[in-house]
Design a protein around this motif. Structure first.
Motif, PDB file in Angstrom:
ATOM      1  N   ILE A  63       0.677  -1.381  -0.031  1.00  0.00           N
ATOM      2  CA  ILE A  63      -0.031  -0.054  -0.101  1.00  0.00           C
ATOM      3  C   ILE A  63       0.882   1.334   0.017  1.00  0.00           C
ATOM      4  O   ILE A  63       0.430   2.214   0.498  1.00  0.00           O
ATOM      5  N   TRP A  64       2.083   1.097  -0.525  1.00  0.00           N
ATOM      6  CA  TRP A  64       3.001   2.137  -0.236  1.00  0.00           C
ATOM      7  C   TRP A  64       2.522   3.524  -1.123  1.00  0.00           C
ATOM      8  O   TRP A  64       2.703   4.693  -0.626  1.00  0.00           O
ATOM      9  N   ASN A  65       1.915   3.309  -2.349  1.00  0.00           N
ATOM     10  CA  ASN A  65       1.448   4.436  -3.316  1.00  0.00           C
ATOM     11  C   ASN A  65       0.224   5.160  -2.161  1.00  0.00           C
ATOM     12  O   ASN A  65       0.274   6.201  -2.529  1.00  0.00           O
ATOM     13  N   ASP A  66      -0.383   4.346  -1.687  1.00  0.00           N
ATOM     14  CA  ASP A  66      -1.284   4.867  -0.917  1.00  0.00           C
ATOM     15  C   ASP A  66      -0.854   5.901   0.501  1.00  0.00           C
ATOM     16  O   ASP A  66      -1.669   6.834   0.718  1.00  0.00           O
ATOM     17  N   VAL A  67       0.123   5.331   1.259  1.00  0.00           N
ATOM     18  CA  VAL A  67       0.525   5.799   2.171  1.00  0.00           C
ATOM     19  C   VAL A  67       1.538   6.872   2.347  1.00  0.00           C
ATOM     20  O   VAL A  67       1.861   7.620   3.297  1.00  0.00           O
ATOM     21  N   SER A  68       2.396   6.876   0.909  1.00  0.00           N
ATOM     22  CA  SER A  68       3.750   7.859   0.974  1.00  0.00           C
ATOM     23  C   SER A  68       3.328   9.416   1.146  1.00  0.00           C
ATOM     24  O   SER A  68       4.109   9.945   1.484  1.00  0.00           O
ATOM     25  N   ALA A  69       2.031   9.594   0.797  1.00  0.00           N
ATOM     26  CA  ALA A  69       1.822  10.997   0.772  1.00  0.00           C
ATOM     27  C   ALA A  69       1.493  11.439   2.138  1.00  0.00           C
ATOM     28  O   ALA A  69       2.020  12.494   2.295  1.00  0.00           O
ATOM     29  N   ASN A  70       0.559  11.037   2.549  1.00  0.00           N
ATOM     30  CA  ASN A  70      -0.060  11.482   4.064  1.00  0.00           C
ATOM     31  C   ASN A  70       0.051  10.531   5.487  1.00  0.00           C
ATOM     32  O   ASN A  70      -0.243  10.897   6.409  1.00  0.00           O
ATOM     33  N   GLY A  71       0.568   9.275   5.101  1.00  0.00           N
ATOM     34  CA  GLY A  71       1.048   8.570   6.242  1.00  0.00           C
ATOM     35  C   GLY A  71      -0.062   7.476   6.497  1.00  0.00           C
ATOM     36  O   GLY A  71      -0.911   7.441   5.656  1.00  0.00           O
ATOM     37  N   VAL A  72      -0.048   7.038   7.683  1.00  0.00           N
ATOM     38  CA  VAL A  72      -0.905   6.293   8.170  1.00  0.00           C
ATOM     39  C   VAL A  72      -1.578   6.317   9.453  1.00  0.00           C
ATOM     40  O   VAL A  72      -1.122   7.131  10.426  1.00  0.00           O
ATOM     41  N   ALA A  73      -2.826   5.685   9.632  1.00  0.00           N
ATOM     42  CA  ALA A  73      -3.595   5.975  10.956  1.00  0.00           C
ATOM     43  C   ALA A  73      -3.395   4.425  11.745  1.00  0.00           C
ATOM     44  O   ALA A  73      -3.922   3.367  11.092  1.00  0.00           O
ATOM     45  N   ILE A  74      -2.697   4.272  12.801  1.00  0.00           N
ATOM     46  CA  ILE A  74      -2.684   2.991  13.486  1.00  0.00           C
ATOM     47  C   ILE A  74      -3.894   2.888  14.184  1.00  0.00           C
ATOM     48  O   ILE A  74      -4.285   3.540  15.139  1.00  0.00           O
ATOM     49  N   ALA A  75      -4.440   1.713  14.238  1.00  0.00           N
ATOM     50  CA  ALA A  75      -5.731   1.502  15.008  1.00  0.00           C
ATOM     51  C   ALA A  75      -5.656  -0.167  15.800  1.00  0.00           C
ATOM     52  O   ALA A  75      -4.704  -0.858  15.057  1.00  0.00           O
ATOM     53  N   ALA A  76      -5.902  -0.262  16.700  1.00  0.00           N
ATOM     54  CA  ALA A  76      -6.204  -1.583  17.399  1.00  0.00           C
ATOM     55  C   ALA A  76      -7.154  -2.461  16.803  1.00  0.00           C
ATOM     56  O   ALA A  76      -8.368  -2.096  16.471  1.00  0.00           O
ATOM     57  N   TYR A  77      -6.904  -3.575  16.473  1.00  0.00           N
ATOM     58  CA  TYR A  77      -7.972  -4.603  16.066  1.00  0.00           C
ATOM     59  C   TYR A  77      -7.590  -6.066  16.736  1.00  0.00           C
ATOM     60  O   TYR A  77      -6.745  -6.311  17.188  1.00  0.00           O
ATOM     61  N   ASN A  78      -8.830  -6.537  16.739  1.00  0.00           N
ATOM     62  CA  ASN A  78      -9.112  -7.929  17.335  1.00  0.00           C
ATOM     63  C   ASN A  78      -8.528  -9.049  16.560  1.00  0.00           C
ATOM     64  O   ASN A  78      -9.173  -9.095  15.647  1.00  0.00           O
ATOM     65  N   THR A  79      -7.477  -9.610  17.031  1.00  0.00           N
ATOM     66  CA  THR A  79      -6.755 -10.852  16.059  1.00  0.00           C
ATOM     67  C   THR A  79      -7.587 -12.265  16.020  1.00  0.00           C
ATOM     68  O   THR A  79      -7.543 -12.928  15.157  1.00  0.00           O
ATOM     69  N   THR A  80      -8.717 -12.264  16.951  1.00  0.00           N
ATOM     70  CA  THR A  80      -9.647 -13.190  17.106  1.00  0.00           C
ATOM     71  C   THR A  80     -10.839 -13.198  15.859  1.00  0.00           C
ATOM     72  O   THR A  80     -11.022 -13.895  15.022  1.00  0.00           O
ATOM     73  N   THR A  81     -11.230 -11.907  16.086  1.00  0.00           N
ATOM     74  CA  THR A  81     -12.156 -11.533  15.159  1.00  0.00           C
ATOM     75  C   THR A  81     -12.027 -10.956  13.777  1.00  0.00           C
ATOM     76  O   THR A  81     -12.739 -10.840  12.661  1.00  0.00           O
ATOM     77  N   GLY A  82     -10.842 -10.179  13.673  1.00  0.00           N
ATOM     78  CA  GLY A  82     -10.291  -9.340  12.727  1.00  0.00           C
ATOM     79  C   GLY A  82     -10.903  -8.205  12.500  1.00  0.00           C
ATOM     80  O   GLY A  82     -10.992  -7.664  11.446  1.00  0.00           O
ATOM     81  N   VAL A  83     -11.700  -7.778  13.311  1.00  0.00           N
ATOM     82  CA  VAL A  83     -12.300  -6.382  13.434  1.00  0.00           C
ATOM     83  C   VAL A  83     -11.475  -5.259  14.118  1.00  0.00           C
ATOM     84  O   VAL A  83     -11.099  -5.274  15.354  1.00  0.00           O
ATOM     85  N   THR A  84     -11.547  -4.307  13.506  1.00  0.00           N
ATOM     86  CA  THR A  84     -10.747  -2.951  14.025  1.00  0.00           C
ATOM     87  C   THR A  84     -11.825  -2.450  15.271  1.00  0.00           C
ATOM     88  O   THR A  84     -12.820  -2.304  14.869  1.00  0.00           O
ATOM     89  N   GLU A  85     -10.934  -2.134  16.396  1.00  0.00           N
ATOM     90  CA  GLU A  85     -11.728  -1.556  17.475  1.00  0.00           C
ATOM     91  C   GLU A  85     -13.045  -2.216  17.763  1.00  0.00           C
ATOM     92  O   GLU A  85     -13.933  -1.693  17.826  1.00  0.00           O
ATOM     93  N   ASP A  86     -12.918  -3.518  18.004  1.00  0.00           N
ATOM     94  CA  ASP A  86     -14.162  -4.230  18.241  1.00  0.00           C
ATOM     95  C   ASP A  86     -14.299  -4.379  19.626  1.00  0.00           C
ATOM     96  O   ASP A  86     -13.906  -5.037  20.557  1.00  0.00           O
ATOM     97  N   ALA A  87     -15.197  -3.146  19.993  1.00  0.00           N
ATOM     98  CA  ALA A  87     -15.507  -2.993  21.474  1.00  0.00           C
ATOM     99  C   ALA A  87     -16.624  -4.123  21.902  1.00  0.00           C
ATOM    100  O   ALA A  87     -16.770  -4.385  23.197  1.00  0.00           O
ATOM    101  N   THR A  88     -16.945  -4.840  21.066  1.00  0.00           N
ATOM    102  CA  THR A  88     -18.050  -5.897  21.281  1.00  0.00           C
ATOM    103  C   THR A  88     -17.299  -7.151  22.055  1.00  0.00           C
ATOM    104  O   THR A  88     -17.913  -8.113  22.760  1.00  0.00           O
ATOM    105  N   GLN A  89     -15.925  -7.032  22.187  1.00  0.00           N
ATOM    106  CA  GLN A  89     -14.810  -8.230  22.855  1.00  0.00           C
ATOM    107  C   GLN A  89     -14.742  -7.747  24.054  1.00  0.00           C
ATOM    108  O   GLN A  89     -14.244  -8.403  24.815  1.00  0.00           O
ATOM    109  N   LEU A  90     -15.141  -6.589  24.668  1.00  0.00           N
ATOM    110  CA  LEU A  90     -14.690  -5.989  25.949  1.00  0.00           C
ATOM    111  C   LEU A  90     -15.841  -6.046  26.846  1.00  0.00           C
ATOM    112  O   LEU A  90     -17.253  -5.582  26.315  1.00  0.00           O
ATOM    113  N   LEU A  91     -15.863  -6.139  28.025  1.00  0.00           N
ATOM    114  CA  LEU A  91     -16.874  -6.125  28.984  1.00  0.00           C
ATOM    115  C   LEU A  91     -17.173  -4.697  29.470  1.00  0.00           C
ATOM    116  O   LEU A  91     -16.302  -3.828  29.114  1.00  0.00           O
TER     117      LEU A  91
END
Length: 315
Positions: free
Chosen positions: A226-254
């Motif tokens: 994805i270098w052509n996409d990120v080279s201009a403005n960079g990236v946003a890093i987000a947390a994702y759940n490795t089990t569900t593969g969903v970014t910022e998956d609050a449903t996995q939290l009590l």
């Protein structure tokens, strides 16, 4: 006074010699342009763009580039800029009766200017100071320019004006483009509902950490595809759940639970204690370039001679 070369009287032989010479020069230039880090570089050398050669192996050269622009944005402190902190958090807060429930935090990272040439890979390296089992880091391409900011707290915390990126804006005043209504509703410290924000990201251009982040170790994210996409403005890093593969998956939290992973920023300083004792853990980009073998020059030159020969026969 400079002399002008009159080519009107060139005969076939002269034309052939000059064409071969021109092709030879072109071939050399082509090889030189193929990679900024030629075979003459050794580990420790600095490249034209300020990168440091870290290794030279066979026909590849790897160069490390410092990243000098990072920040993090928090939907809970939606109007705050946090561009001068030494660490950045990627956070997911679970359901709660307080306004902080269902809020998230993301890290913004700009890509450095790198040398041109035959890049074969670009890997982001983040110094992880805290990790949560079952949660990893995902980098989304940013589609809008943003400002780092110089304070650790903006409007909401200190009452001052934010001039850097916040959850709601790219520079303290300009709203993130294309995010209105496209995000989950999060809440700020006043209990106000904010819709949108979080950085203008391309949800289809992302790359995951190559392995589960571990505190005290480097987390790597391969951005090559994805270098052509990120080279201009960079990236946003987000947390994702490795089990569900969903970014910022609050449903996995009590209710009332949260996860927080922390990475060093460009403002990280080398300390004498802590997770990265006496080590500079600030982020960097590791770029590998292909360097043609000496045989490549012969191949190009032979090709040039062949072209000349064909042209001569066709005269």
């Amino acid at each position: 006074m400079s002399k002008q070369l009159n080519t009107n009287g060139l005969n076939g032989t002269s034309f052939t010699k000059m064409t071969i010479l021109g092709c030879f020069v072109a071939a050399c230039c082509a090889i030189g342009a193929a990679s900024p880090a030629s075979a003459s570089y050794i580990a420790g050398d600095m490249t034209a763009s300020g990168g440091i050669v870290t290794s030279v192996t066979g026909t590849s050269v790897t160069v490390a580039y410092d990243i000098s622009k990072t920040a993090y944005i928090d939907s809970y402190f939606a109007k705050d800029e946090m561009g001068a902190t030494t660490t950045a958090k990627i956070v997911v807060n679970g359901p709660s009766t307080s306004p902080k429930g269902l809020s998230v935090t993301r890290q913004l990272i700009a890509m450095p200017t790198i040398d041109g040439g035959s890049m074969t890979s670009a890997v982001l390296n983040l110094g992880c100071t805290q990790a949560v089992v079952g949660w990893s880091a995902r980098a989304y391409a940013l589609t809008q320019e943003w400002t780092e900011g110089t304070t650790t707290g903006g409007q909401t915390k200190s009452g001052s004006v934010a001039y850097g990126a916040t959850w709601l804006t790219s520079d303290g005043s300009t709203a993130w483009a294309g995010t209105s209504g496209s995000r989950i509703m999060y809440y700020g410290t006043t209990g106000t509902a904010y819709v949108g924000g979080g950085g203008a990201i391309d949800a289809l251009a992302y790359a995951d950490a190559t392995a589960q982040p571990v505190a005290g170790a480097w987390t790597t994210i391969d951005l090559t595809s994805i270098w052509n996409d990120v080279s201009a403005n960079g990236v946003a890093i987000a947390a994702y759940n490795t089990t569900t593969g969903v970014t910022e998956d609050a449903t996995q939290l009590l209710t009332g639970a949260w996860i927080t992973e922390i990475f060093a920023t460009d403002d990280w300083y080398v300390s004498t204690s802590g997770t990265f004792a006496n080590v500079d853990a600030s982020p960097f980009l590791s770029v590998t370039y292909a360097v043609p073998e000496p045989a490549a020059l012969a191949t190009l030159l032979c090709g040039a001679i062949a072209v000349v020969a064909i042209r001569k026969r066709n005269r």
